[in-house]
Design an enzyme around this catalytic site. Structure first.
Site, PDB file in Angstrom:
ATOM      1  N   ALA A   1     -28.707   7.762  11.511  1.00 47.94           N
ATOM      2  CA  ALA A   1     -28.283   7.515  12.887  1.00 47.94           C
ATOM      3  C   ALA A   1     -27.071   6.589  12.839  1.00 47.94           C
ATOM      4  CB  ALA A   1     -29.410   6.870  13.662  1.00 47.94           C
TER       5      ALA A   1
ATOM      6  N   GLY B   1     -31.931   9.493   9.761  1.00 48.82           N
ATOM      7  CA  GLY B   1     -31.860  10.706  10.578  1.00 48.82           C
ATOM      8  C   GLY B   1     -31.357  11.915   9.794  1.00 48.82           C
TER       9      GLY B   1
ATOM     10  N   GLU C   1     -34.213  13.274   8.082  1.00 43.18           N
ATOM     11  CA  GLU C   1     -35.075  13.876   9.103  1.00 43.18           C
ATOM     12  C   GLU C   1     -34.546  15.232   9.570  1.00 43.18           C
ATOM     13  OE1 GLU C   1     -34.927  10.126  11.255  1.00 43.18           O
ATOM     14  OE2 GLU C   1     -37.112  10.112  11.309  1.00 43.18           O
TER      15      GLU C   1
ATOM     16  N   GLU D   1     -34.860   3.017   7.141  1.00 41.83           N
ATOM     17  CA  GLU D   1     -34.948   2.339   8.443  1.00 41.83           C
ATOM     18  C   GLU D   1     -35.513   0.933   8.374  1.00 41.83           C
ATOM     19  OE1 GLU D   1     -35.790   5.492   7.902  1.00 41.83           O
ATOM     20  OE2 GLU D   1     -34.922   6.748   9.463  1.00 41.83           O
TER      21      GLU D   1
HETATM   22  N1  COA Z   1     -23.816   4.559  10.946  1.00 45.98           N
HETATM   23  C1  COA Z   1     -22.562   4.170  11.218  1.00 45.98           C
HETATM   24  N2  COA Z   1     -21.613   4.096  10.281  1.00 45.98           N
HETATM   25  C2  COA Z   1     -21.947   4.405   9.021  1.00 45.98           C
HETATM   26  C3  COA Z   1     -23.242   4.816   8.679  1.00 45.98           C
HETATM   27  C4  COA Z   1     -24.204   4.898   9.701  1.00 45.98           C
HETATM   28  N3  COA Z   1     -25.457   5.295   9.479  1.00 45.98           N
HETATM   29  N4  COA Z   1     -23.278   5.060   7.348  1.00 45.98           N
HETATM   30  C5  COA Z   1     -22.049   4.828   6.881  1.00 45.98           C
HETATM   31  N5  COA Z   1     -21.239   4.420   7.889  1.00 45.98           N
HETATM   32  C6  COA Z   1     -19.820   4.070   7.807  1.00 45.98           C
HETATM   33  C7  COA Z   1     -19.597   2.737   7.105  1.00 45.98           C
HETATM   34  O1  COA Z   1     -19.793   1.656   7.997  1.00 45.98           O
HETATM   35  C8  COA Z   1     -18.154   2.891   6.670  1.00 45.98           C
HETATM   36  O2  COA Z   1     -17.322   2.685   7.781  1.00 45.98           O
HETATM   37  P1  COA Z   1     -15.921   1.867   7.596  1.00 45.98           P
HETATM   38  O3  COA Z   1     -15.117   2.724   6.647  1.00 45.98           O
HETATM   39  O4  COA Z   1     -15.373   1.814   8.974  1.00 45.98           O
HETATM   40  O5  COA Z   1     -16.292   0.547   6.993  1.00 45.98           O
HETATM   41  C9  COA Z   1     -18.058   4.371   6.315  1.00 45.98           C
HETATM   42  O6  COA Z   1     -19.155   5.012   6.986  1.00 45.98           O
HETATM   43  C10 COA Z   1     -18.214   4.638   4.841  1.00 45.98           C
HETATM   44  O7  COA Z   1     -19.419   4.034   4.394  1.00 45.98           O
HETATM   45  P2  COA Z   1     -19.498   2.933   3.209  1.00 45.98           P
HETATM   46  O8  COA Z   1     -20.708   2.099   3.440  1.00 45.98           O
HETATM   47  O9  COA Z   1     -18.191   2.232   3.059  1.00 45.98           O
HETATM   48  O10 COA Z   1     -19.701   3.907   1.943  1.00 45.98           O
HETATM   49  P3  COA Z   1     -20.438   3.536   0.585  1.00 45.98           P
HETATM   50  O11 COA Z   1     -20.144   4.677  -0.345  1.00 45.98           O
HETATM   51  O12 COA Z   1     -20.108   2.160   0.144  1.00 45.98           O
HETATM   52  O13 COA Z   1     -22.015   3.550   0.941  1.00 45.98           O
HETATM   53  C11 COA Z   1     -24.022   4.397   1.988  1.00 45.98           C
HETATM   54  C12 COA Z   1     -22.637   4.712   1.388  1.00 45.98           C
HETATM   55  C13 COA Z   1     -24.597   5.681   2.565  1.00 45.98           C
HETATM   56  C14 COA Z   1     -24.955   3.884   0.885  1.00 45.98           C
HETATM   57  C15 COA Z   1     -23.890   3.308   3.092  1.00 45.98           C
HETATM   58  O14 COA Z   1     -22.851   3.728   3.977  1.00 45.98           O
HETATM   59  C16 COA Z   1     -25.127   3.086   3.914  1.00 45.98           C
HETATM   60  O15 COA Z   1     -26.053   2.445   3.431  1.00 45.98           O
HETATM   61  N6  COA Z   1     -25.137   3.586   5.179  1.00 45.98           N
HETATM   62  C17 COA Z   1     -26.197   3.358   6.084  1.00 45.98           C
HETATM   63  C18 COA Z   1     -27.377   4.209   5.762  1.00 45.98           C
HETATM   64  C19 COA Z   1     -28.540   3.936   6.709  1.00 45.98           C
HETATM   65  O16 COA Z   1     -29.128   2.877   6.719  1.00 45.98           O
HETATM   66  N7  COA Z   1     -28.895   4.958   7.505  1.00 45.98           N
HETATM   67  C20 COA Z   1     -30.061   4.932   8.310  1.00 45.98           C
HETATM   68  C21 COA Z   1     -29.769   4.571   9.693  1.00 45.98           C
HETATM   69  S1  COA Z   1     -31.288   4.589  10.587  1.00 45.98           S
END
Ligand code: COA
Length: 260
Positions: free
Chosen positions: A66, A111, A114, A134
């Site tokens: 999400a 999500g 999911e 989450e």
């Molecule tokens: N919602 C909003 N933005 C998100 C996102 C999410 N779920 N997941 C990634 N992004 C954004 C990051 O903030 C970043 O934005 P920016 O370039 O403006 O800083 C961009 O996507 C790239 O992500 P980044 O974190 O820099 O890539 P990474 O390779 O270092 O890490 C992940 C990848 C997937 C491990 C990491 O982005 C992450 O942990 N995301 C969240 C996952 C999460 O908790 N999802 C469940 C939500 S309920």
């Protein structure tokens, strides 16, 4: 119809849905879920579409969950509504009567995992990472993860994934039954297409009723599920395609199914 956060294409009776916010790793905001709901009802009613392939734009992500920007603003009341709305969209994906294949090309988190769980079949690229993180954000899965993961992989695996919130590799996802198959990245879409084509070659109503027997049967005690199976089996026996399929076998020729 043009969508802001989804790409949609039809080819050879397959509808390709691509989550398309690559800068945010295809994170699901409200708009994306609304568009997905609209698109699924279009695909459901489109006789030219027999199967769906869902994937993410870019190299890195299927869907990284999400959209946390939106999530951070949720209150108790709209949080519940947000969860019910998303659950409704994914319930439609699961029960629309057409098989959906998740082609998991990278991160499938929260999500995203999911969405994949609501698909009929899941294929993962060797580079994919899956998880329900989450609890690291102070919430729990809200688009059916706590329910579908436990039903698909068992309570033990669901507890471990949901409570630890850590990502697992595609190989580990295969081991616990979360994905059906792991393939090389370049093979992901061809493998999904090959699978879709095998299904499309079969009798359309039989495919639909078989999905209904499995999907609805999973929600029932076995005795009721068996009764549902028998009723749907009977319905198949009333179709032209059943006559054609059995006759074609006996005449040693390929069947020509019409979906009637
Ligand atoms: N919602 C909003 N933005 C998100 C996102 C999410 N779920 N997941 C990634 N992004 C954004 C990051 O903030 C970043 O934005 P920016 O370039 O403006 O800083 C961009 O996507 C790239 O992500 P980044 O974190 O820099 O890539 P990474 O390779 O270092 O890490 C992940 C990848 C997937 C491990 C990491 O982005 C992450 O942990 N995301 C969240 C996952 C999460 O908790 N999802 C469940 C939500 S309920």
């Amino acid at each position: 119809m043009a969508y802001e956060n989804l790409l949609y294409e039809k080819k050879d009776q397959i509808g390709y849905i691509t989550f398309n916010r690559p800068k945010l790793l295809n994170a699901l905001n409200r708009k994306t879920m609304e568009e997905l709901g609209d698109l699924l009802s279009v695909a459901r009613d489109d006789a030219e579409v027999r199967a769906l392939i869902l994937t993410g734009a870019g190299e890195k992500a299927f869907i990284a969950g999400a959209d946390i920007n939106e999530l951070a603003q949720r209150t108790a009341i709209d949080g519940k509504e947000f969860s019910l709305f998303g659950q409704g969209v994914l319930h439609m994906l699961e029960t629309m009567g057409k098989p959906s294949i998740a082609a998991i090309n990278g991160y499938a988190l929260g999500g995203g995992c999911e969405v994949a769980l609501a698909c009929t079949i899941r294929l993962a690229s060797r580079t994919a990472k899956l998880g329900q993180p989450e609890v690291k954000l102070g919430i729990i899965p809200g688009y059916g993860g706590s329910q579908r993961l436990a039903r698909l992989c068992g309570k033990g695996a669901a507890h471990e994934l949901v409570l630890c919130g850590e990502m697992i590799s595609a190989e580990e996802a295969l081991r616990i039954g979360l994905v059906n198959r792991v393939v090389e990245p370049a093979e992901l879409i061809p493998a999904a297409e090959a699978l879709a084509k095998k299904i499309i070659a079969n009798a359309p109503l039989a495919v639909k009723f078989a999905m209904e027997a499995i999907e609805h049967g999973m929600e029932m005690p076995q005795e009721e599920g068996l009764f549902l199976e028998a009723a749907l089996f009977g319905l198949c026996c009333a179709t032209e395609d059943m006559r054609e399929g059995t006759r074609a076998f006996l005449e040693k020729r390929p069947a020509q199914f019409k979906g009637r």
